[in-house]
Motif scaffolding. Structure first.
Motif, PDB file in Angstrom:
ATOM      1  N   HIS A 162       0.826  -1.211   0.000  1.00 47.87           N
ATOM      2  CA  HIS A 162       0.000   0.000   0.000  1.00 47.87           C
ATOM      3  C   HIS A 162       0.861   1.261   0.000  1.00 47.87           C
ATOM      4  O   HIS A 162       0.472   2.267  -0.569  1.00 47.87           O
ATOM      5  CB  HIS A 162      -0.979  -0.022   1.175  1.00 47.87           C
ATOM      6  CG  HIS A 162      -2.135  -0.930   0.945  1.00 47.87           C
ATOM      7  ND1 HIS A 162      -2.047  -2.293   1.119  1.00 47.87           N
ATOM      8  CD2 HIS A 162      -3.394  -0.682   0.520  1.00 47.87           C
ATOM      9  CE1 HIS A 162      -3.205  -2.847   0.824  1.00 47.87           C
ATOM     10  NE2 HIS A 162      -4.046  -1.890   0.458  1.00 47.87           N
ATOM     11  N   ARG A 163       2.045   1.187   0.615  1.00 49.31           N
ATOM     12  CA  ARG A 163       2.951   2.350   0.595  1.00 49.31           C
ATOM     13  C   ARG A 163       3.282   2.717  -0.852  1.00 49.31           C
ATOM     14  O   ARG A 163       3.228   3.877  -1.239  1.00 49.31           O
ATOM     15  CB  ARG A 163       4.240   2.068   1.358  1.00 49.31           C
ATOM     16  CG  ARG A 163       5.236   3.242   1.296  1.00 49.31           C
ATOM     17  CD  ARG A 163       6.591   2.913   1.912  1.00 49.31           C
ATOM     18  NE  ARG A 163       6.495   2.320   3.217  1.00 49.31           N
ATOM     19  CZ  ARG A 163       6.361   3.006   4.360  1.00 49.31           C
ATOM     20  NH1 ARG A 163       6.301   4.326   4.332  1.00 49.31           N
ATOM     21  NH2 ARG A 163       6.292   2.378   5.513  1.00 49.31           N
ATOM     22  N   ALA A 164       3.600   1.717  -1.659  1.00 53.33           N
ATOM     23  CA  ALA A 164       3.923   1.973  -3.070  1.00 53.33           C
ATOM     24  C   ALA A 164       2.718   2.590  -3.782  1.00 53.33           C
ATOM     25  O   ALA A 164       2.863   3.556  -4.536  1.00 53.33           O
ATOM     26  CB  ALA A 164       4.359   0.679  -3.751  1.00 53.33           C
ATOM     27  N   GLY A 165       1.530   2.043  -3.559  1.00 56.53           N
ATOM     28  CA  GLY A 165       0.328   2.570  -4.200  1.00 56.53           C
ATOM     29  C   GLY A 165       0.000   3.986  -3.764  1.00 56.53           C
ATOM     30  O   GLY A 165      -0.290   4.858  -4.588  1.00 56.53           O
ATOM     31  N   TRP A 166       0.056   4.237  -2.451  1.00 60.50           N
ATOM     32  CA  TRP A 166      -0.249   5.579  -1.949  1.00 60.50           C
ATOM     33  C   TRP A 166       0.809   6.594  -2.379  1.00 60.50           C
ATOM     34  O   TRP A 166       0.483   7.741  -2.685  1.00 60.50           O
ATOM     35  CB  TRP A 166      -0.392   5.579  -0.429  1.00 60.50           C
ATOM     36  CG  TRP A 166      -1.724   5.138   0.064  1.00 60.50           C
ATOM     37  CD1 TRP A 166      -1.997   4.070   0.876  1.00 60.50           C
ATOM     38  CD2 TRP A 166      -2.999   5.755  -0.191  1.00 60.50           C
ATOM     39  NE1 TRP A 166      -3.345   3.995   1.122  1.00 60.50           N
ATOM     40  CE2 TRP A 166      -3.979   5.013   0.489  1.00 60.50           C
ATOM     41  CE3 TRP A 166      -3.390   6.865  -0.944  1.00 60.50           C
ATOM     42  CZ2 TRP A 166      -5.343   5.348   0.446  1.00 60.50           C
ATOM     43  CZ3 TRP A 166      -4.749   7.200  -0.990  1.00 60.50           C
ATOM     44  CH2 TRP A 166      -5.703   6.447  -0.298  1.00 60.50           C
ATOM     45  N   THR A 167       2.061   6.191  -2.409  1.00 58.95           N
ATOM     46  CA  THR A 167       3.110   7.120  -2.842  1.00 58.95           C
ATOM     47  C   THR A 167       2.853   7.567  -4.277  1.00 58.95           C
ATOM     48  O   THR A 167       2.910   8.763  -4.595  1.00 58.95           O
ATOM     49  CB  THR A 167       4.499   6.472  -2.698  1.00 58.95           C
ATOM     50  OG1 THR A 167       4.720   6.186  -1.307  1.00 58.95           O
ATOM     51  CG2 THR A 167       5.594   7.388  -3.206  1.00 58.95           C
ATOM     52  N   GLY A 168       2.542   6.618  -5.148  1.00 64.44           N
ATOM     53  CA  GLY A 168       2.215   6.964  -6.530  1.00 64.44           C
ATOM     54  C   GLY A 168       0.964   7.818  -6.627  1.00 64.44           C
ATOM     55  O   GLY A 168       0.919   8.797  -7.390  1.00 64.44           O
ATOM     56  N   SER A 169      -0.055   7.473  -5.864  1.00 65.10           N
ATOM     57  CA  SER A 169      -1.291   8.257  -5.884  1.00 65.10           C
ATOM     58  C   SER A 169      -1.054   9.682  -5.401  1.00 65.10           C
ATOM     59  O   SER A 169      -1.568  10.644  -5.994  1.00 65.10           O
ATOM     60  CB  SER A 169      -2.360   7.594  -5.010  1.00 65.10           C
ATOM     61  OG  SER A 169      -2.888   6.449  -5.642  1.00 65.10           O
ATOM     62  N   LEU A 170      -0.277   9.849  -4.340  1.00 63.41           N
ATOM     63  CA  LEU A 170      -0.014  11.199  -3.837  1.00 63.41           C
ATOM     64  C   LEU A 170       0.851  12.001  -4.808  1.00 63.41           C
ATOM     65  O   LEU A 170       0.675  13.218  -4.924  1.00 63.41           O
ATOM     66  CB  LEU A 170       0.618  11.142  -2.447  1.00 63.41           C
ATOM     67  CG  LEU A 170      -0.285  10.592  -1.340  1.00 63.41           C
ATOM     68  CD1 LEU A 170       0.458  10.561  -0.011  1.00 63.41           C
ATOM     69  CD2 LEU A 170      -1.585  11.382  -1.220  1.00 63.41           C
ATOM     70  N   ASP A 171       1.762  11.340  -5.523  1.00 64.99           N
ATOM     71  CA  ASP A 171       2.510  12.026  -6.583  1.00 64.99           C
ATOM     72  C   ASP A 171       1.540  12.553  -7.634  1.00 64.99           C
ATOM     73  O   ASP A 171       1.658  13.696  -8.104  1.00 64.99           O
ATOM     74  CB  ASP A 171       3.500  11.073  -7.267  1.00 64.99           C
ATOM     75  CG  ASP A 171       4.686  10.699  -6.397  1.00 64.99           C
ATOM     76  OD1 ASP A 171       4.915  11.342  -5.352  1.00 64.99           O
ATOM     77  OD2 ASP A 171       5.389   9.720  -6.773  1.00 64.99           O
ATOM     78  N   ARG A 172       0.591  11.709  -8.022  1.00 63.37           N
ATOM     79  CA  ARG A 172      -0.391  12.095  -9.044  1.00 63.37           C
ATOM     80  C   ARG A 172      -1.323  13.193  -8.520  1.00 63.37           C
ATOM     81  O   ARG A 172      -1.695  14.105  -9.268  1.00 63.37           O
ATOM     82  CB  ARG A 172      -1.190  10.876  -9.492  1.00 63.37           C
ATOM     83  CG  ARG A 172      -0.293   9.832 -10.185  1.00 63.37           C
ATOM     84  CD  ARG A 172      -1.067   8.641 -10.657  1.00 63.37           C
ATOM     85  NE  ARG A 172      -1.823   9.045 -11.850  1.00 63.37           N
ATOM     86  CZ  ARG A 172      -2.960   8.494 -12.221  1.00 63.37           C
ATOM     87  NH1 ARG A 172      -3.508   7.521 -11.526  1.00 63.37           N
ATOM     88  NH2 ARG A 172      -3.574   8.917 -13.302  1.00 63.37           N
ATOM     89  N   LEU A 173      -1.713  13.124  -7.250  1.00 67.79           N
ATOM     90  CA  LEU A 173      -2.542  14.162  -6.642  1.00 67.79           C
ATOM     91  C   LEU A 173      -1.814  15.508  -6.697  1.00 67.79           C
ATOM     92  O   LEU A 173      -2.386  16.521  -7.099  1.00 67.79           O
ATOM     93  CB  LEU A 173      -2.890  13.805  -5.191  1.00 67.79           C
ATOM     94  CG  LEU A 173      -3.593  14.888  -4.382  1.00 67.79           C
ATOM     95  CD1 LEU A 173      -4.953  15.233  -4.979  1.00 67.79           C
ATOM     96  CD2 LEU A 173      -3.726  14.456  -2.913  1.00 67.79           C
ATOM     97  N   GLU A 174      -0.559  15.497  -6.326  1.00 67.88           N
ATOM     98  CA  GLU A 174       0.235  16.731  -6.343  1.00 67.88           C
ATOM     99  C   GLU A 174       0.254  17.345  -7.745  1.00 67.88           C
ATOM    100  O   GLU A 174       0.067  18.552  -7.916  1.00 67.88           O
ATOM    101  CB  GLU A 174       1.646  16.429  -5.853  1.00 67.88           C
ATOM    102  CG  GLU A 174       2.458  17.646  -5.555  1.00 67.88           C
ATOM    103  CD  GLU A 174       3.767  17.312  -4.845  1.00 67.88           C
ATOM    104  OE1 GLU A 174       4.535  18.268  -4.633  1.00 67.88           O
ATOM    105  OE2 GLU A 174       4.024  16.139  -4.530  1.00 67.88           O
ATOM    106  N   ARG A 175       0.454  16.534  -8.758  1.00 66.11           N
ATOM    107  CA  ARG A 175       0.459  17.042 -10.153  1.00 66.11           C
ATOM    108  C   ARG A 175      -0.931  17.537 -10.554  1.00 66.11           C
ATOM    109  O   ARG A 175      -1.050  18.555 -11.235  1.00 66.11           O
ATOM    110  CB  ARG A 175       0.937  15.952 -11.104  1.00 66.11           C
ATOM    111  CG  ARG A 175       2.425  15.690 -11.021  1.00 66.11           C
ATOM    112  CD  ARG A 175       2.955  14.869 -12.178  1.00 66.11           C
ATOM    113  NE  ARG A 175       2.257  13.625 -12.418  1.00 66.11           N
ATOM    114  CZ  ARG A 175       2.545  12.454 -11.847  1.00 66.11           C
ATOM    115  NH1 ARG A 175       3.529  12.382 -10.982  1.00 66.11           N
ATOM    116  NH2 ARG A 175       1.854  11.365 -12.150  1.00 66.11           N
TER     117      ARG A 175
END
Length: 148
Positions: free
Chosen positions: A132-145
């Motif tokens: 889930h860390r990998a998934g959330w990290t990617g999701s938060l990167d996308r949220l930031e963009r």
């Protein structure tokens, strides 16, 4: 033994981000179907074909995710706490199985910017947390963009 079992049932993931937008805007991105469809998912290779949100305590959400392989996954749960624009909490369970966990977003006002803290807890083992860390990290990167 019971103490050790309890500890293994609450493995916690916590991530923080500083976002260059007011927390009202971040809260909107976390709770609006159209916004979720723009940023949710571990990488840009994933799509969200649908997101359903019944934003009230006791209301349900469901997010469908289309993987690059063509497999569709879905996660859903129930809203436990909704305090715009500062706090959002909901249960989390993959439809194809797994344990129910708990996700909490805290949004702290930094004078036009926002400190987002994501806490995802009640994992039964570190491996599940790390996936889930990998998934959330990617999701938060996308949220930031998406919020730029």
């Amino acid at each position: 033994m019971a103490e050790a079992e309890r500890k293994s049932e609450n493995v916690v993931l916590e991530l923080r981000r500083k976002l260059a937008v007011p927390r009202e805007r971040v809260f909107q991105a976390l709770t609006t179907p159209e916004e979720l469809m723009r940023w949710f998912g571990p990488s840009d290779d994933y799509r969200v074909p649908s997101a359903e949100v019944d934003l009230r305590v006791g209301g349900r959400y469901r997010i469908a995710i289309l993987a690059p392989s063509g497999n569709q996954l879905a996660v859903g749960g129930t809203y436990r706490e909704i305090r715009p624009p500062e706090r959002l909490q909901y249960t989390w369970r993959w439809e194809d199985g797994g344990d129910e966990t708990l996700v909490t977003f805290e949004l702290r006002d930094l004078g036009g910017e926002t400190e987002l803290t994501l806490k995802h807890e009640r994992f039964t083992n570190p491996e599940a947390r790390d996936r889930h860390r990998a998934g959330w990290t990617g999701s938060l990167d996308r949220l930031e963009r998406a919020l730029r």
